[in-house]
Enzyme design. Structure first.
Site, PDB file in Angstrom:
ATOM      1  N   GLN A  79      35.641  29.249  37.267  1.00 23.47           N
ATOM      2  CA  GLN A  79      35.499  30.270  36.239  1.00 23.47           C
ATOM      3  C   GLN A  79      36.828  30.501  35.519  1.00 23.47           C
ATOM      4  OE1 GLN A  79      34.317  33.623  38.676  1.00 23.47           O
ATOM      5  NE2 GLN A  79      35.897  33.119  40.146  1.00 23.47           N
ATOM      6  N   GLU A 110      35.042  34.496  50.079  1.00 28.08           N
ATOM      7  CA  GLU A 110      35.191  34.381  48.623  1.00 28.08           C
ATOM      8  C   GLU A 110      35.201  32.897  48.254  1.00 28.08           C
ATOM      9  OE1 GLU A 110      35.685  34.379  44.744  1.00 28.08           O
ATOM     10  OE2 GLU A 110      35.405  36.292  45.779  1.00 28.08           O
ATOM     11  N   ALA A 115      29.338  31.704  49.914  1.00 31.63           N
ATOM     12  CA  ALA A 115      28.716  32.662  50.829  1.00 31.63           C
ATOM     13  C   ALA A 115      27.383  32.150  51.358  1.00 31.63           C
ATOM     14  CB  ALA A 115      28.531  34.007  50.128  1.00 31.63           C
ATOM     15  N   ASP A 163      29.350  42.079  47.267  1.00 35.95           N
ATOM     16  CA  ASP A 163      29.996  42.480  46.012  1.00 35.95           C
ATOM     17  C   ASP A 163      30.116  41.261  45.108  1.00 35.95           C
ATOM     18  OD1 ASP A 163      31.282  43.991  44.118  1.00 35.95           O
ATOM     19  OD2 ASP A 163      33.232  43.934  45.093  1.00 35.95           O
TER      20      ASP A 163
END
Length: 534
Positions: free
Chosen positions: A273, A345, A378, A396
């Site tokens: 990203q 993460e 994840a 989150d």
């Protein structure tokens, strides 16, 4: 007596009875390996251009199955159109091939910067994306008929078997080049050069291929005038791409800044990203692919509302999925019962940012000895033996506006989360805005329930986001209830009364009964694509 092409002198092309056989031109047998190498290079560049368009579609507009399908289908259709459109020019295959490669090098090399700048200045790049797909596809589609014609030149009559062998060689070189391009983009060009420079470098390679073919293979087929024209065009195209390579960073910085209201203090593109940090008057903001993740002015509202309800049962082991900025970990570590935190993460660049520029904001949480940072997807990590026995799970994740993120809001994902929880454990999920994206919000509630959780939806006001929602869950059908632990530290925003009020939804945003989002039917992605409700 026969010639090298298997024809008798009396019938060989370019001869008359009694004359000497015609000498094969520069694209004869000895030049076939070089021409096949050019086929491979052209195929590699063509596939890279398609991958550039797909990458830009994902990073600028969120991509998605529909847009990806349109680009792929449009590109393939343009290949066919290019093959048909080039038929009248096959009689001048050498000149046309060089012209096509120059045009393709320029169009493909400039595609990324054109799309990026158009998105930055006008807020959309869909029209440019469609035009780029058509133009590049047509030019790539024209290559194969031209190359086939060039490979046959100077070989005389070719029988059916010879044609089959020639086509086999052409296809083998084409597919080998496509494999090379498919590997070069994600593993070399994109991580090392980025989208703009990567596309420009590919354009340069196209121009080099055209120059090599023109100089060494086709010099006898091109007139002096054509060679001079090709040389001038190649030099001009190389100059344009050279300027882009030198000025790419300045162009990107200028275009990127137009997307953000505040000055950019950090920007990088990771393997996953674009990561941008802005700051003005002490307000630090993090953006991932253009989406705001937090504002330091009010992030405590979001973070406290996300974390402290799930700590109501005083957990010892806490799992955080996502939240790579370290803010959720900071709040979890404030709770006195917590002994261990596992932070999962995907993007190591976000972890580096959390440990560096954002360390003051997150209290250097990721350096705490109680925190174990795992850089992993994840979904994949939840399948490992380590993903067991957690007293609380904090999910989150960014909003599910792409299929990749949509799978993290699926029944299957929440089923894996359930397996990671201890029998009396709690899970909390950030679920977007029940006001601006109500269908997506209640879809998350329904999906969590479909995985075997009793749910307690709630929402709070976060000025930088607006009305923002969360879902608290526990195993079974009973809702867990919205309470704070008696051991909870002093909080800036959330208290018992505020949390109870957070569970009440106004009449214009009442709960919706919806089907869950699954891997097979990622409904929540479509919910996000429907846009925001005013």
């Amino acid at each position: 007596m026969t010639t090298a092409t298997g024809q008798t002198p009396a019938t060989a092309p370019g001869t008359t009875p009694g004359s000497a056989p015609a000498r094969p031109n520069a694209t004869g047998v000895r030049s076939r390996p070089l021409l096949l190498a050019a086929v491979a290079v052209c195929a590699a560049c063509g596939l890279i251009y398609e991958l550039v368009l797909l990458t830009l579609s994902a990073s600028l507009t969120g991509g998605g199955i529909t847009q990806t399908s349109l680009i792929v289908a449009g590109f393939v259709a343009a290949l066919g159109a290019g093959a048909l459109l080039v038929k009248p020019f096959l009689g001048r295959a050498a000149t046309t091939f060089v012209a096509v490669e120059i045009a393709l090098g320029v169009a493909g090399g400039l595609s990324a910067v054109t799309l990026y700048v158009s998105f930055s200045y006008y807020g959309t790049s869909s029209a440019v994306l469609l035009v780029a797909t058509a133009v590049i596809g047509i030019l790539v589609g024209a290559e194969v008929p031209l190359l086939m014609t060039l490979l046959q030149a100077g070989r005389g009559g070719i029988d059916a078997e010879g044609s089959g062998k020639l086509l086999a060689d052409l296809n083998a070189a084409d597919y080998a080049g496509a494999l090379l391009g498919g590997l070069a983009w994600p593993f070399v060009l994109l991580p090392l050069a980025g989208q703009v420079r990567g596309a420009a470098l590919t354009g340069m390679i196209n121009l080099v291929a055209a120059a090599v073919v023109a100089a060494f293979l086709l010099r006898r087929q091109l007139s002096t005038r054509a060679r001079r024209g090709a040389t001038a065009a190649l030099l001009a195209a190389a100059a344009v791409l050279g300027v882009l390579l030198v000025r790419a960073q300045d162009i990107e910085v200028t275009a990127r800044q137009r997307l953000y209201d505040d000055p950019i203090v950090s920007a990088q593109r990771s393997a996953y990203q674009e990561i941008v940090v802005t700051e003005r008057a002490g307000d630090v903001r993090l953006y991932l692919d253009g989406d705001l993740q937090f504002s330091s002015v009010d992030e405590h509202r979001y973070t406290e509302a996300l974390v402290h309800p799930v700590l109501a049962r005083d957990p010892a082991r806490v799992l955080i999925l996502g939240g790579g900025d370290g803010l959720a970990a900071r709040e979890v570590l404030r709770h006195p019962s917590v002994r261990e935190v596992v932070q999962v993460e995907l993007d190591p660049a976000v972890i580096d940012l959390a440990r560096g520029r954002l360390a003051t904001l997150n209290g250097d949480a990721l350096a705490d000895p109680r925190v174990d940072v795992v850089v992993e997807d994840a979904f994949r990590w939840l399948r490992t033996p380590d993903a067991r026995g957690f007293d609380a799970v904090v999910v989150d994740m960014p909003d599910p506006d792409t299929p990749v993120l949509g799978r993290l809001y699926s029944t299957e994902f929440y089923g894996l989360v359930s397996a990671a929880l201890a029998p009396d454990g709690l899970v909390v999920v950030q679920a977007g805005s029940p006001y601006s994206t109500p269908t997506a919000y209640w879809r998350t509630v329904a999906t969590l329930a479909s995985a075997g959780f009793g749910t307690s939806p709630y929402h709070v006001l976060v000025p930088s986001f607006g009305d923002w929602g969360f879902v608290l869950g526990q195993a079974g059908t009973d809702p867990p209830g919205l309470v704070l632990s008696t051991q909870a530290p002093a909080l800036r925003f959330l208290d018992d009364a505020g949390l109870q009020a957070a569970g009440v939804f106004p009449a214009d945003r009442r709960p919706q009964v919806l089907a869950p989002s699954t891997l097979d039917r990622p409904r929540i992605v479509e919910d996000m694509r429907q846009g925001y409700v005013g």
